[in-house]
Design an enzyme around this catalytic site. Structure first.
Site, PDB file in Angstrom:
ATOM      1  CG  HIS A 290      -0.424   4.821  -3.996  1.00 18.41           C
ATOM      2  ND1 HIS A 290       0.401   5.821  -4.453  1.00 18.41           N
ATOM      3  CD2 HIS A 290      -0.963   5.285  -2.836  1.00 18.41           C
ATOM      4  CE1 HIS A 290       0.366   6.837  -3.615  1.00 18.41           C
ATOM      5  NE2 HIS A 290      -0.451   6.536  -2.612  1.00 18.41           N
TER       6      HIS A 290
ATOM      7  CG  HIS B 174       2.510   5.193   1.073  1.00 14.86           C
ATOM      8  ND1 HIS B 174       2.819   6.456   1.541  1.00 14.86           N
ATOM      9  CD2 HIS B 174       1.369   5.324   0.331  1.00 14.86           C
ATOM     10  CE1 HIS B 174       1.916   7.316   1.104  1.00 14.86           C
ATOM     11  NE2 HIS B 174       1.024   6.665   0.371  1.00 14.86           N
TER      12      HIS B 174
ATOM     13  CD  GLU C 173       0.036  10.044  -1.058  1.00 18.26           C
ATOM     14  OE1 GLU C 173       0.385   9.712  -2.201  1.00 18.26           O
ATOM     15  OE2 GLU C 173      -0.432   9.246  -0.239  1.00 18.26           O
TER      16      GLU C 173
ATOM     17  CB  SER D 172       3.109   4.301  -6.816  1.00 20.16           C
ATOM     18  OG  SER D 172       2.385   5.469  -6.471  1.00 20.16           O
TER      19      SER D 172
END
Length: 458
Positions: free
Chosen positions: A283, A288, A328, A347
């Protein structure tokens, strides 16, 4: 079906204590990091000392010592009490432990005002709360895919130990990932890479090939956090810092103010490679890392972090919600098409396909609701954490989103402003006219340099 990632700033488990009231009463949270011999009653004796002083234990976590496995045990004990009791406690338990260290969770406010929650003013002060993990460290919930896997639990303890011991300025320890972990990464990497060209924003797609070239983003090789952190620093000044699990919203957002992203280093359980109940390295790196190398997104993320410093608790919740729907699960428009920039989408193989849907299909008749980017509306919007998001907020650009967040932050009831000084990696407080004058002079010097550059180039 893969589920969205858990959010780095913890939103599912809001803190129930009133930090400001505790500060006024003199009771502060502190974390004890201690090591004992693996002998019967070792922990019991320590707990008896805590009980005898009437100290409240908020959290207790244990693991076999990595330095002396089988012979010693490491413990993380989060307590709440006045400073005098901490001094007494250390005196009483020191003879019972191999080592003991205390980390104060809530130092005095930088403004010497107990009504303002403490916040870091230098990047090194992030060390003060790095050990204060709310959940998902080495301790797993009973429904976690790896709960009954002793090998996986041992690896989680190993990664937690790295994060707990890490201090600012150190090199992030390199990890020798197992074949099982590398295969899990490979499965996820191959599933997602093919979707990025059609579903991810242009900023993500511009950076991703650079990560493949410079940071070993490829099948059969799990990248190292230190390599990715060095790459990000060379692009935008952002850096990664290992963390054992989920931090509170306030602590996590404070890191962004210094262009620091608290990143997990462990990977999800191999039995369910397309699902994870909490953030993992897949993730962090696939979702990110690429965007933190983009100047516009880096500035946008830092703006949310700066807005959180010293903000009241109710505003921290609003900022955490804003983070959720942007960093997010954010989306943007490119040439009239919907694209994803949020890490939870980038992700997640299933949700990345789902989020851009505008019409029902034979597979799934559900269509998400896409709304315009309005911070005042976003910050009070409820959201699920275990299913796909029913609503996404779509920005026209990172620059526009940053400006809107900045305007939103101006409404936070703080009697001071903050500005980040990149040369010293400190946050400077603007509380007096003299502080404002200093900030204006610094800005003017930068503008003069830019005009001089324009004259030379043009």
């Amino acid at each position: 079906m893969d589920a969205p990632m858990a959010m780095e700033p913890e939103a599912k488990k809001p803190l129930t204590t009133d930090d400001n009231e505790d500060a006024v009463n003199g009771e502060l949270e502190s974390t004890l990091l201690l090591t004992t011999q693996h002998t019967p009653g070792a922990l019991f004796n320590v707990l008896e000392c805590i009980k005898a002083l009437g100290i409240n234990i908020l959290h207790l976590e244990s693991q076999d010592s990595l330095e002396s496995p089988g012979q010693q045990a490491d413990f993380i004990v989060i307590i709440k009490c006045v400073q005098d009791l901490i001094d007494q406690l250390l005196a009483s338990i020191s003879p019972l432990t191999v080592t003991v260290r205390v980390v104060k969770s809530e130092p005095d406010s930088p403004l010497d005002d107990p009504s303002v929650p403490w916040f870091p003013t230098s990047i090194a002060e992030l060390d003060k709360f790095a050990d204060r993990v709310l959940s998902a460290g080495s301790e797993l919930e009973s429904d976690h895919p790896g709960f009954q896997d002793p090998v996986y639990r041992e690896r989680r303890s190993y990664f937690a130990d790295i994060a707990i011991k890490y201090r600012h300025g150190e090199v992030i320890p390199r990890v020798e990932y197992t074949d099982v972990e590398i295969n899990t990464w490979t499965t996820i990497f191959l599933q997602l890479r093919d979707l990025y060209s059609s579903h991810a924003c242009k900023e993500h797609n511009r950076v991703f090939p650079l990560l493949e070239k410079h940071c070993n983003f490829r099948p059969g090789c799990l990248p190292q956090l230190e390599d990715v952190s060095q790459f990000l620093q060379s692009k935008t000044g952002f850096r990664l810092r290992p963390v054992a699990g989920l931090l509170s919203s306030r602590d996590f957002l404070a890191g962004l103010a210094f262009r620091v992203f608290h990143s997990t280093q462990y990977i999800r359980h191999h039995s369910r490679p397309l699902y994870t109940p909490e953030p993992d390295i897949c993730h962090e790196l696939l979702g990110h890392a690429p965007l933190f190398a983009d100047p516009g997104f880096a500035a946008f993320s830092q703006e949310i972090g700066l807005a959180s410093l010293g903000a009241p608790d109710d505003w921290i919740k609003k900022l955490a919600t804003l983070y959720w729907f942007t960093v997010e699960y954010g989306m943007c428009r490119e040439n009239g098409e919907l694209k994803a920039y949020g890490a939870g989408l980038l992700s997640s193989f299933g949700e990345l396909k789902y989020c851009i849907k505008t019409t029902p299909d034979d597979e799934d008749t559900t269509v998400p609701d896409h709304q315009n980017f309005v911070p005042d509306k976003i910050c009070v919007t409820e959201y699920p954490v275990t299913t796909y998001q029913p609503t996404y907020f779509v920005a026209d650009s990172f620059a526009d989103a940053k400006e809107r967040v900045k305007q939103f932050a101006d409404t936070i009831p703080r009697r001071f402003s903050v500005r980040y000084e990149p040369y010293t990696q400190r946050v400077e407080l603007v509380t007096r006219p003299a502080d404002l004058k200093s900030a204006v002079l610094a800005a003017r010097a930068n503008i003069v340099s830019l005009f001089e550059a324009v004259d030379k180039v043009c």
